[in-house]
Design an enzyme around this catalytic site. Structure first.
Site, short mmCIF file in Angstrom:
data_model
loop_
_atom_site.label_atom_id
_atom_site.label_comp_id
_atom_site.label_asym_id
_atom_site.label_seq_id
_atom_site.Cartn_x
_atom_site.Cartn_y
_atom_site.Cartn_z
N ASP A 108 0.83 -1.21 0.00
CA ASP A 108 0.00 0.00 0.00
C ASP A 108 0.87 1.26 0.00
O ASP A 108 1.97 1.26 0.54
CB ASP A 108 -0.91 -0.03 1.24
CG ASP A 108 -2.08 0.95 1.11
OD1 ASP A 108 -2.28 1.51 0.03
OD2 ASP A 108 -2.78 1.15 2.12
N GLY A 109 0.33 2.31 -0.58
CA GLY A 109 0.96 3.63 -0.48
C GLY A 109 1.66 4.12 -1.75
O GLY A 109 2.35 5.13 -1.72
N ARG B 230 -5.56 -2.14 8.29
CA ARG B 230 -6.73 -2.88 7.82
C ARG B 230 -6.26 -4.10 7.06
O ARG B 230 -5.14 -4.14 6.55
CB ARG B 230 -7.54 -2.04 6.83
CG ARG B 230 -8.28 -0.88 7.38
CD ARG B 230 -9.19 -0.30 6.29
NE ARG B 230 -8.42 0.37 5.24
CZ ARG B 230 -7.95 1.60 5.33
NH1 ARG B 230 -8.17 2.33 6.39
NH2 ARG B 230 -7.26 2.12 4.33
N GLY C 264 0.32 5.49 -4.35
CA GLY C 264 -0.26 6.77 -4.76
C GLY C 264 0.28 7.91 -3.90
O GLY C 264 0.68 8.97 -4.41
N ARG C 265 0.33 7.69 -2.58
CA ARG C 265 0.83 8.74 -1.67
C ARG C 265 2.32 8.99 -1.89
O ARG C 265 2.79 10.12 -1.81
CB ARG C 265 0.54 8.36 -0.22
CG ARG C 265 -0.89 8.69 0.20
CD ARG C 265 -1.29 7.98 1.46
NE ARG C 265 -1.54 6.57 1.19
CZ ARG C 265 -1.69 5.65 2.14
NH1 ARG C 265 -1.59 6.00 3.41
NH2 ARG C 265 -1.93 4.40 1.81
N ARG D 24 -11.52 2.47 -9.08
CA ARG D 24 -10.60 3.55 -9.44
C ARG D 24 -10.83 4.00 -10.88
O ARG D 24 -11.42 3.27 -11.68
CB ARG D 24 -9.16 3.06 -9.28
CG ARG D 24 -8.86 2.74 -7.83
CD ARG D 24 -7.42 2.40 -7.62
NE ARG D 24 -7.21 2.12 -6.20
CZ ARG D 24 -6.05 2.20 -5.58
NH1 ARG D 24 -4.97 2.53 -6.25
NH2 ARG D 24 -5.96 1.94 -4.29
N ASN E 230 -10.69 -2.61 -6.34
CA ASN E 230 -9.89 -1.63 -7.08
C ASN E 230 -10.50 -1.21 -8.42
O ASN E 230 -10.06 -0.23 -9.03
CB ASN E 230 -8.46 -2.12 -7.30
CG ASN E 230 -7.60 -2.08 -6.05
OD1 ASN E 230 -6.69 -2.91 -5.86
ND2 ASN E 230 -7.86 -1.13 -5.16
N SER F 129 -8.43 -5.28 4.49
CA SER F 129 -8.93 -4.99 3.14
C SER F 129 -9.22 -6.24 2.30
O SER F 129 -8.81 -6.31 1.14
CB SER F 129 -7.96 -4.06 2.40
OG SER F 129 -7.81 -2.85 3.09
N SER G 29 -7.26 -5.61 -6.02
CA SER G 29 -8.38 -6.21 -5.28
C SER G 29 -9.67 -6.11 -6.08
O SER G 29 -9.77 -5.32 -7.04
CB SER G 29 -8.56 -5.51 -3.94
OG SER G 29 -9.21 -4.27 -4.13
N ARG H 243 1.57 -4.97 6.09
CA ARG H 243 0.93 -3.91 5.30
C ARG H 243 1.77 -2.65 5.42
O ARG H 243 2.08 -2.21 6.53
CB ARG H 243 -0.50 -3.63 5.76
CG ARG H 243 -1.18 -2.57 4.90
CD ARG H 243 -2.64 -2.38 5.19
NE ARG H 243 -3.24 -1.53 4.17
CZ ARG H 243 -4.47 -1.64 3.72
NH1 ARG H 243 -5.27 -2.57 4.20
NH2 ARG H 243 -4.93 -0.82 2.79
C1 FPP Z 1 -1.72 0.27 -3.34
O1 FPP Z 1 -1.29 1.62 -3.37
C2 FPP Z 1 -1.22 -0.43 -4.51
C3 FPP Z 1 -2.00 -0.97 -5.48
C4 FPP Z 1 -3.47 -0.90 -5.46
C5 FPP Z 1 -1.38 -1.63 -6.66
C6 FPP Z 1 -0.25 -2.54 -6.35
C7 FPP Z 1 0.46 -2.84 -7.61
C8 FPP Z 1 1.81 -2.87 -7.78
C9 FPP Z 1 2.75 -2.67 -6.67
C10 FPP Z 1 2.43 -3.06 -9.13
C11 FPP Z 1 1.91 -4.16 -10.00
C12 FPP Z 1 2.16 -5.51 -9.47
C13 FPP Z 1 2.91 -6.48 -10.09
C14 FPP Z 1 2.87 -7.86 -9.55
C15 FPP Z 1 3.77 -6.21 -11.23
P1 FPP Z 1 -2.40 2.76 -3.52
O2 FPP Z 1 -2.52 3.09 -4.96
O3 FPP Z 1 -3.65 2.32 -2.86
O4 FPP Z 1 -1.71 3.90 -2.75
P2 FPP Z 1 -2.45 5.08 -1.94
O5 FPP Z 1 -3.25 4.41 -0.86
O6 FPP Z 1 -1.30 5.86 -1.41
O7 FPP Z 1 -3.27 5.82 -2.94
#
Ligand code: FPP
Length: 222
Positions: free
Chosen positions: A8-9, A176, A11-12, A59, A56, A178, A53, A170
């Site tokens: 997670d994280g 969480r 985006g941030r 989005r 997701n 999730s 997930s 996490r």
């Molecule tokens: C959560 O961060 C991350 C995701 C929903 C995507 C995870 C995907 C990858 C790490 C790359 C693709 C995977 C492979 C196996 C090549 P967030 O976007 O929810 O971050 P935020 O909560 O800060 O917005």
């Protein structure tokens, strides 16, 4: 040992650097490669990563399609390396709604890496713990089996042969689950760390494993 990670994280991480969210995902995918190497070096047998997930899909489509593109590109560009390093890939999740090119890559990587013996990397894609349990119930109903206990129920999950995670990590400070591996994490140790996924380093993994060893797992006993 089985380690499961909610990555997670992304985006941030990107926002704090004034970058588009997709840049965070790109860095997150690079971290997937690193963490697989670290885990294999540390003797971890199973690593499960939550990539996308069932929630997701909410989005913006640009981000969703970028994540699929990233998955496809990652798998295509890393397949030879994974094979030579003994990584066995498994994908868990629902196949419905996924673009055909994602499904093709899903099948290709599972087929091509099926001999991998060093580490199993399970990537959760269009995955939800409740969907997995619901899918198991559907399989049980259609099989006509009437007598189910916890042990036989497990046989209807996506990867029945995979042991339960010893720990769930996490990143990004959220506390969480999730909808991740709901059945399998009944007795897993939970670790929440503040760092965003792109900043996760080998010493973080090593530190968590050391703390895991210090924790006293009783599985409900004394
Ligand atoms: C959560 O961060 C991350 C995701 C929903 C995507 C995870 C995907 C990858 C790490 C790359 C693709 C995977 C492979 C196996 C090549 P967030 O976007 O929810 O971050 P935020 O909560 O800060 O917005």
């Amino acid at each position: 040992m089985h380690v499961a990670i909610i990555m997670d994280g992304n985006g941030r991480w990107a926002r704090e650097r004034g970058l588009p969210r997709i840049e965070g995902h790109r860095r997150g995918a690079m971290k997937v490669e690193s963490v697989t190497e670290w885990a294999a070096d540390l003797g971890i047998d199973y690593l499960t990563l939550y990539a996308f997930s069932t929630e997701n899909w909410k989005r913006p489509w640009e981000e969703v399609s970028f994540l699929f593109e990233l998955f496809v590109e990652f798998m295509k560009s890393k397949i030879e390396k994974m094979k030579s390093e003994g990584v066995r890939l498994r994908i868990i999740g629902r196949r419905d709604k996924l673009p055909q090119k994602v499904l093709d890559v899903w099948d290709m990587v599972e087929r091509e890496t099926s001999d991998g013996k060093r580490i199993t990397l399970a990537v959760a894609l269009n995955y939800g713990g409740r969907s997995e349990i619901t899918d198991a119930v559907k399989k049980i109903i259609s099989s006509g089996v009437k007598d189910i206990d916890e042990q036989t129920f497990r046989n209807y999950l996506y990867l029945p042969d995979m042991p339960d995670p010893d720990m769930v990590i996490r990143t990004s400070g959220e506390m969480r689950i999730s909808n991740f591996l709901l059945w399998q994490i009944a007795y897993s140790e939970l670790f929440f760390i503040k760092k965003y996924w792109p900043d996760f380093e080998k010493e973080d993994l090593v530190g968590i494993i050391e703390e895991f060893k210090r924790r006293n797992r009783r599985f409900g006993g004394l």
